[in-house]
Design a protein around this motif. Sequence first.
Motif, PDB file in Angstrom:
ATOM      1  N   TRP A   1       1.934   5.853 -20.060  1.00 15.38           N
ATOM      2  CA  TRP A   1       1.932   7.030 -19.208  1.00 15.38           C
ATOM      3  C   TRP A   1       1.762   6.582 -17.760  1.00 15.38           C
ATOM      4  O   TRP A   1       1.304   5.477 -17.482  1.00 15.38           O
ATOM      5  N   THR A   2       2.121   7.455 -16.831  1.00 13.73           N
ATOM      6  CA  THR A   2       2.111   7.071 -15.417  1.00 13.73           C
ATOM      7  C   THR A   2       0.716   6.719 -14.925  1.00 13.73           C
ATOM      8  O   THR A   2       0.563   5.816 -14.108  1.00 13.73           O
ATOM      9  N   TYR A   3      -0.313   7.412 -15.406  1.00 20.13           N
ATOM     10  CA  TYR A   3      -1.661   7.078 -14.950  1.00 20.13           C
ATOM     11  C   TYR A   3      -2.017   5.648 -15.318  1.00 20.13           C
ATOM     12  O   TYR A   3      -2.715   4.954 -14.572  1.00 20.13           O
ATOM     13  N   SER A   4      -1.509   5.173 -16.452  1.00 22.97           N
ATOM     14  CA  SER A   4      -1.765   3.811 -16.895  1.00 22.97           C
ATOM     15  C   SER A   4      -1.118   2.793 -15.951  1.00 22.97           C
ATOM     16  O   SER A   4      -1.712   1.760 -15.632  1.00 22.97           O
ATOM     17  N   VAL A   5       0.101   3.095 -15.505  1.00 26.82           N
ATOM     18  CA  VAL A   5       0.792   2.208 -14.569  1.00 26.82           C
ATOM     19  C   VAL A   5       0.023   2.166 -13.242  1.00 26.82           C
ATOM     20  O   VAL A   5      -0.197   1.089 -12.678  1.00 26.82           O
ATOM     21  N   VAL A   6      -0.403   3.325 -12.750  1.00 27.92           N
ATOM     22  CA  VAL A   6      -1.179   3.388 -11.505  1.00 27.92           C
ATOM     23  C   VAL A   6      -2.475   2.603 -11.655  1.00 27.92           C
ATOM     24  O   VAL A   6      -2.821   1.779 -10.788  1.00 27.92           O
ATOM     25  N   GLU A   7      -3.195   2.836 -12.744  1.00 25.89           N
ATOM     26  CA  GLU A   7      -4.463   2.136 -12.956  1.00 25.89           C
ATOM     27  C   GLU A   7      -4.273   0.626 -13.031  1.00 25.89           C
ATOM     28  O   GLU A   7      -5.074  -0.133 -12.472  1.00 25.89           O
ATOM     29  N   GLU A   8      -3.232   0.186 -13.716  1.00 26.26           N
ATOM     30  CA  GLU A   8      -3.000  -1.252 -13.834  1.00 26.26           C
ATOM     31  C   GLU A   8      -2.694  -1.874 -12.477  1.00 26.26           C
ATOM     32  O   GLU A   8      -3.179  -2.956 -12.151  1.00 26.26           O
ATOM     33  N   PHE A   9      -1.886  -1.199 -11.679  1.00 28.91           N
ATOM     34  CA  PHE A   9      -1.586  -1.687 -10.329  1.00 28.91           C
ATOM     35  C   PHE A   9      -2.874  -1.789  -9.514  1.00 28.91           C
ATOM     36  O   PHE A   9      -3.116  -2.798  -8.851  1.00 28.91           O
TER      37      PHE A   9
ATOM     38  N   LEU B  54       0.831  -1.203   0.000  1.00 25.04           N
ATOM     39  CA  LEU B  54       0.000   0.000   0.000  1.00 25.04           C
ATOM     40  C   LEU B  54       0.868   1.258   0.000  1.00 25.04           C
ATOM     41  O   LEU B  54       0.529   2.251  -0.650  1.00 25.04           O
ATOM     42  N   ARG B  55       1.988   1.194   0.705  1.00 25.35           N
ATOM     43  CA  ARG B  55       2.939   2.306   0.644  1.00 25.35           C
ATOM     44  C   ARG B  55       3.475   2.461  -0.768  1.00 25.35           C
ATOM     45  O   ARG B  55       3.656   3.581  -1.267  1.00 25.35           O
ATOM     46  N   ALA B  56       3.735   1.320  -1.428  1.00 26.65           N
ATOM     47  CA  ALA B  56       4.220   1.361  -2.807  1.00 26.65           C
ATOM     48  C   ALA B  56       3.192   2.032  -3.708  1.00 26.65           C
ATOM     49  O   ALA B  56       3.559   2.794  -4.609  1.00 26.65           O
ATOM     50  N   GLN B  57       1.907   1.764  -3.472  1.00 23.55           N
ATOM     51  CA  GLN B  57       0.869   2.441  -4.242  1.00 23.55           C
ATOM     52  C   GLN B  57       0.974   3.951  -4.039  1.00 23.55           C
ATOM     53  O   GLN B  57       0.864   4.721  -4.998  1.00 23.55           O
ATOM     54  N   GLY B  58       1.207   4.366  -2.814  1.00 27.19           N
ATOM     55  CA  GLY B  58       1.399   5.791  -2.546  1.00 27.19           C
ATOM     56  C   GLY B  58       2.596   6.352  -3.288  1.00 27.19           C
ATOM     57  O   GLY B  58       2.559   7.465  -3.824  1.00 27.19           O
ATOM     58  N   HIS B  59       3.663   5.565  -3.353  1.00 23.53           N
ATOM     59  CA  HIS B  59       4.846   6.007  -4.108  1.00 23.53           C
ATOM     60  C   HIS B  59       4.544   6.080  -5.602  1.00 23.53           C
ATOM     61  O   HIS B  59       5.023   6.986  -6.293  1.00 23.53           O
ATOM     62  N   LEU B  60       3.740   5.126  -6.091  1.00 25.55           N
ATOM     63  CA  LEU B  60       3.327   5.196  -7.497  1.00 25.55           C
ATOM     64  C   LEU B  60       2.534   6.469  -7.760  1.00 25.55           C
ATOM     65  O   LEU B  60       2.736   7.138  -8.779  1.00 25.55           O
TER      66      LEU B  60
ATOM     67  N   ASP C 176       7.551  17.716 -29.236  1.00 23.54           N
ATOM     68  CA  ASP C 176       7.418  16.526 -30.077  1.00 23.54           C
ATOM     69  C   ASP C 176       7.946  15.244 -29.445  1.00 23.54           C
ATOM     70  O   ASP C 176       7.462  14.160 -29.774  1.00 23.54           O
ATOM     71  N   ASP C 177       8.944  15.350 -28.566  1.00 23.37           N
ATOM     72  CA  ASP C 177       9.607  14.145 -28.068  1.00 23.37           C
ATOM     73  C   ASP C 177       9.402  13.876 -26.579  1.00 23.37           C
ATOM     74  O   ASP C 177       9.447  12.722 -26.169  1.00 23.37           O
ATOM     75  N   LEU C 178       9.225  14.917 -25.796  1.00 21.49           N
ATOM     76  CA  LEU C 178       9.125  14.694 -24.360  1.00 21.49           C
ATOM     77  C   LEU C 178       7.682  14.694 -23.856  1.00 21.49           C
ATOM     78  O   LEU C 178       7.261  13.753 -23.186  1.00 21.49           O
ATOM     79  N   LEU C 179       6.932  15.737 -24.179  1.00 27.77           N
ATOM     80  CA  LEU C 179       5.567  15.825 -23.659  1.00 27.77           C
ATOM     81  C   LEU C 179       4.640  14.754 -24.226  1.00 27.77           C
ATOM     82  O   LEU C 179       3.687  14.343 -23.573  1.00 27.77           O
ATOM     83  N   SER C 180       4.933  14.302 -25.411  1.00 28.31           N
ATOM     84  CA  SER C 180       4.030  13.350 -26.077  1.00 28.31           C
ATOM     85  C   SER C 180       4.352  11.890 -25.794  1.00 28.31           C
ATOM     86  O   SER C 180       3.662  11.003 -26.284  1.00 28.31           O
ATOM     87  N   ARG C 181       5.353  11.626 -24.989  1.00 26.59           N
ATOM     88  CA  ARG C 181       5.759  10.236 -24.798  1.00 26.59           C
ATOM     89  C   ARG C 181       5.402   9.736 -23.402  1.00 26.59           C
ATOM     90  O   ARG C 181       5.239  10.508 -22.478  1.00 26.59           O
ATOM     91  N   GLY C 182       5.307   8.429 -23.282  1.00 23.01           N
ATOM     92  CA  GLY C 182       5.114   7.794 -21.985  1.00 23.01           C
ATOM     93  C   GLY C 182       6.449   7.633 -21.273  1.00 23.01           C
ATOM     94  O   GLY C 182       7.506   7.931 -21.833  1.00 23.01           O
ATOM     95  N   VAL C 183       6.394   7.134 -20.063  1.00 21.51           N
ATOM     96  CA  VAL C 183       7.607   7.025 -19.251  1.00 21.51           C
ATOM     97  C   VAL C 183       8.203   5.622 -19.253  1.00 21.51           C
ATOM     98  O   VAL C 183       9.279   5.411 -18.699  1.00 21.51           O
TER      99      VAL C 183
END
Length: 132
Positions: A83-91, A29-35, A70-77
Amino acid sequence: MTGERERPDLTEIEQNAMHEVEVGVEWMLRAQGHLLAFHHAIGHGMDHLDAAEQPLRDAGYPALADHIRDDLLSRGVTADDRWTYSVVEEFQRSFLPALTEFESEARETITDGRRHVAERAQEKTWRERANR
């Protein structure tokens, strides 16, 4: 004590096992907070890069401004461009429910649904010692 019934037949091994399960879940759960913190930090950093694009362009650095746009704002991490929201949602959608379901099953099986049995035993021991 919180009024939860005692289970005197709980072995030390069972108590220790459940303590490890509960602490493991708490760390997850702490890891979720870190995510979530990671997600917010990336978003905040992206906002600053977005804010830098126009001043870079105005200062005569269109290639740097284009690179941000073109290269930074439009890309995932991640390597697969997530994108980070996708990683959070999947977790939250896949791992977290399996984890909490396991914890509930273990708690029902071993402690009749009681939580923090190791801490309750410690509390009881320390209070008895203090009252002697």
